[in-house]
Design a protein around this motif. Structure first.
Motif, mmCIF file in Angstrom:
data_model
loop_
_atom_site.group_PDB
_atom_site.id
_atom_site.type_symbol
_atom_site.label_atom_id
_atom_site.label_comp_id
_atom_site.label_asym_id
_atom_site.label_seq_id
_atom_site.Cartn_x
_atom_site.Cartn_y
_atom_site.Cartn_z
ATOM 1 N N ARG A 122 0.811 -1.203 0.000
ATOM 2 C CA ARG A 122 0.000 0.000 0.000
ATOM 3 C C ARG A 122 0.856 1.270 0.000
ATOM 4 N NH1 ARG A 122 -3.598 -1.201 -2.762
ATOM 5 N NH2 ARG A 122 -4.436 0.869 -2.298
ATOM 6 N N PRO A 182 -2.306 5.444 -7.199
ATOM 7 C CA PRO A 182 -3.691 5.827 -6.891
ATOM 8 C C PRO A 182 -4.675 4.882 -7.568
ATOM 9 C CG PRO A 182 -2.372 7.758 -7.428
ATOM 10 C CD PRO A 182 -1.512 6.566 -7.721
ATOM 11 N N PRO A 205 -6.239 2.814 1.492
ATOM 12 C CA PRO A 205 -5.209 3.856 1.474
ATOM 13 C C PRO A 205 -3.970 3.442 0.691
ATOM 14 C CG PRO A 205 -6.136 3.638 3.669
ATOM 15 C CD PRO A 205 -6.677 2.490 2.860
ATOM 16 N N TYR A 206 -3.316 4.419 0.060
ATOM 17 C CA TYR A 206 -2.084 4.181 -0.687
ATOM 18 C C TYR A 206 -1.143 5.343 -0.448
ATOM 19 C CZ TYR A 206 -4.409 7.447 -3.858
ATOM 20 O OH TYR A 206 -5.054 8.547 -4.364
ATOM 21 N N GLU A 221 1.130 9.384 2.796
ATOM 22 C CA GLU A 221 0.177 10.241 3.498
ATOM 23 C C GLU A 221 -1.048 9.472 3.963
ATOM 24 O OE1 GLU A 221 -1.989 14.600 3.010
ATOM 25 O OE2 GLU A 221 -1.173 13.597 1.231
ATOM 26 N N ARG A 222 -1.638 8.676 3.096
ATOM 27 C CA ARG A 222 -2.867 7.969 3.434
ATOM 28 C C ARG A 222 -2.609 6.756 4.326
ATOM 29 N NH1 ARG A 222 -2.996 10.329 -1.349
ATOM 30 N NH2 ARG A 222 -4.889 11.387 -2.073
ATOM 31 N N VAL A 223 -1.545 6.030 4.049
ATOM 32 C CA VAL A 223 -1.264 4.824 4.838
ATOM 33 C C VAL A 223 -0.855 5.198 6.260
ATOM 34 C CG1 VAL A 223 0.245 2.821 5.081
ATOM 35 C CG2 VAL A 223 -0.700 3.391 2.847
ATOM 36 N N ALA A 271 -1.642 7.859 7.894
ATOM 37 C CA ALA A 271 -2.839 8.344 8.585
ATOM 38 C C ALA A 271 -3.683 7.178 9.084
ATOM 39 C CB ALA A 271 -3.652 9.242 7.660
ATOM 40 N N ARG A 272 -3.816 6.140 8.280
ATOM 41 C CA ARG A 272 -4.589 4.968 8.686
ATOM 42 C C ARG A 272 -3.919 4.238 9.838
ATOM 43 N NH1 ARG A 272 -8.393 2.617 10.769
ATOM 44 N NH2 ARG A 272 -8.685 0.396 10.320
ATOM 45 N N GLU A 278 -4.576 6.056 12.946
ATOM 46 C CA GLU A 278 -5.967 5.844 13.335
ATOM 47 C C GLU A 278 -6.134 4.503 14.042
ATOM 48 O OE1 GLU A 278 -10.089 6.669 11.032
ATOM 49 O OE2 GLU A 278 -8.841 5.121 10.130
ATOM 50 N N ILE A 301 1.607 9.628 -7.446
ATOM 51 C CA ILE A 301 0.876 10.321 -6.377
ATOM 52 C C ILE A 301 1.182 11.820 -6.398
ATOM 53 C CG2 ILE A 301 0.599 10.517 -3.872
ATOM 54 C CD1 ILE A 301 1.203 7.510 -3.696
ATOM 55 N N ASN A 332 0.415 13.335 12.028
ATOM 56 C CA ASN A 332 -0.352 12.207 12.542
ATOM 57 C C ASN A 332 0.099 11.745 13.932
ATOM 58 O OD1 ASN A 332 -2.288 11.140 10.303
ATOM 59 N ND2 ASN A 332 -0.381 11.645 9.231
#
Length: 362
Positions: free
Chosen positions: A69, A74, A80-81, A84-86, A88-89, A92, A109, A126
């Motif tokens: 990931r 994209p 998520p990929y 930034e997205r991974v 953040a996950r 979380e 990206i 994060n």
């Protein structure tokens, strides 16, 4: 109709304590001093409290587990990929620390490669901290790697490889000379240099007996490779990250050696006592679990943390130094490929929950 396989029970405090009871009895018989846990402990002192074996702030993940990931382009999978997205996950889910396994993502990206400075901002945004990295450790590029490590805010810099793949003392001596010098330079910059083990690191040196045609020893005194390196590497400058899974594979695979007289000897490797004897040499761990399977060469199959046979409760309880040790979840086999692109992050979620369930009564 054939019987359907039953799902493995989820790791809970109840199952942990049940497993720990037998583990504690075994260690007690061996003379090890352990903290008392479970209902019996409560009965003796109703003021006891439950504390995590791995403090929340020390629960991490090596990004190799979710490499599919991080490197994904994209897509419309909803998973998520990219960094930034991974990241953040992962924040979380609950992870507080990140161990890196490279600093690149798919260039689609951003239209270019991401920079260490941009990755650091994602970490900060994060509430994540970099606690280490797996890079190639060599004198030519070490200063550059330390620059990146410090940009990312990490205190440890390391590699996923052994200092040498050799079975001979002379090569480990030479490696120790290099690592002591690099470790000294790292310390000057506020970093700790560390190496990560696979099972071969805990196999036996060839250091005695008849010589082969090249003048190399063909038998062993029973010293294991990395344990020899422990003594040659300066404890002020060189540190270690135990991969718990590979340590137990070593326990399964590397039990016998041939001594100088040609006799077969048995010596069972103990991952727990290896750390407990020198806990401050191990700032980091790969919290990697496995199911016993003697049908495969390694003796174990990798599974999410808490779903395997390795007694993680016993391990982290006995080695002590909870505030010093940092546990990074890893599962090499976590990615699910195109058929299941969300698998690695789902395993990260389950593994974090199970890691947080490791507790001790105090």
């Amino acid at each position: 109709m054939p019987e359907q396989p039953q799902p493995r029970p989820r790791l809970t405090r109840r199952t942990i304590l049940a497993a720990t009871a037998s583990a504690t009895a075994a260690l007690g018989a061996a003379g090890a001093t352990l903290l008392q846990t479970g209902p019996a402990a409560i009965a003796h002192n109703n003021r006891l409290r439950v504390e995590p074996l791995i403090p929340e702030r020390n629960r991490g993940i090596i990004l190799y587990s979710v490499r599919d990931r991080i490197s994904a382009a994209p897509d419309d999978s909803g998973v998520p990929y990219g960094f930034e997205r991974v990241l953040a996950r992962l924040a979380e889910i609950g992870y507080k620390e990140i161990e890196f396994a490279g600093y690149n993502q798919n260039t689609a990206i951003l239209g270019r490669q991401i920079t260490p400075q941009e990755i650091r901002k994602i970490l900060d945004d994060n509430g994540l901290k970099a606690n280490g990295t797996h890079v190639s450790i060599n004198p030519t590029t070490f200063e550059q790697q330390m620059d990146i490590a410090q940009t990312l805010g990490m205190e440890n810099i390391g590699t996923g490889s052994d200092p040498t793949n050799s079975a001979y003392k002379a090569d480990w001596d030479a490696a120790a000379d290099v690592w002591n010098e690099l470790g000294r330079n790292a310390r000057k910059r506020g970093l700790r240099l560390y190496t990560h083990n696979h099972d071969i690191a805990y196999s036996f040196l060839l250091d005695s007996g008849p010589l082969d045609a090249n003048g190399k020893p063909t038998r062993s005194s029973g010293i294991r490779r990395l344990e020899y390196f422990f003594g040659k590497a300066d404890p002020r400058y060189v540190f270690f990250e135990m991969d718990v899974f590979w340590a137990y594979v070593a326990r399964y695979k590397h039990q016998t050696y041939t001594d100088r007289n040609g006799n077969q000897r048995t010596d069972l490797f103990d991952p727990i006592l290896t750390v407990a004897d020198k806990p401050k040499r191990f700032p980091l761990f790969h919290a990697k679990d496995g199911n016993k399977n003697t049908a495969v060469p390694n003796g174990y199959d990798m599974v999410p943390f808490g779903e395997g046979d390795i007694q993680m409760q016993q391990f982290f309880q006995t080695i002590g130094e909870r505030d010093f040790h940092h546990a990074n979840w890893e599962q090499d086999t976590a990615p699910g490929g195109t058929a299941n692109p969300g698998q690695s992050l789902a395993f990260a979620d389950v593994s974090y929950d199970n890691m947080s369930e490791l507790t001790i009564y105090k």
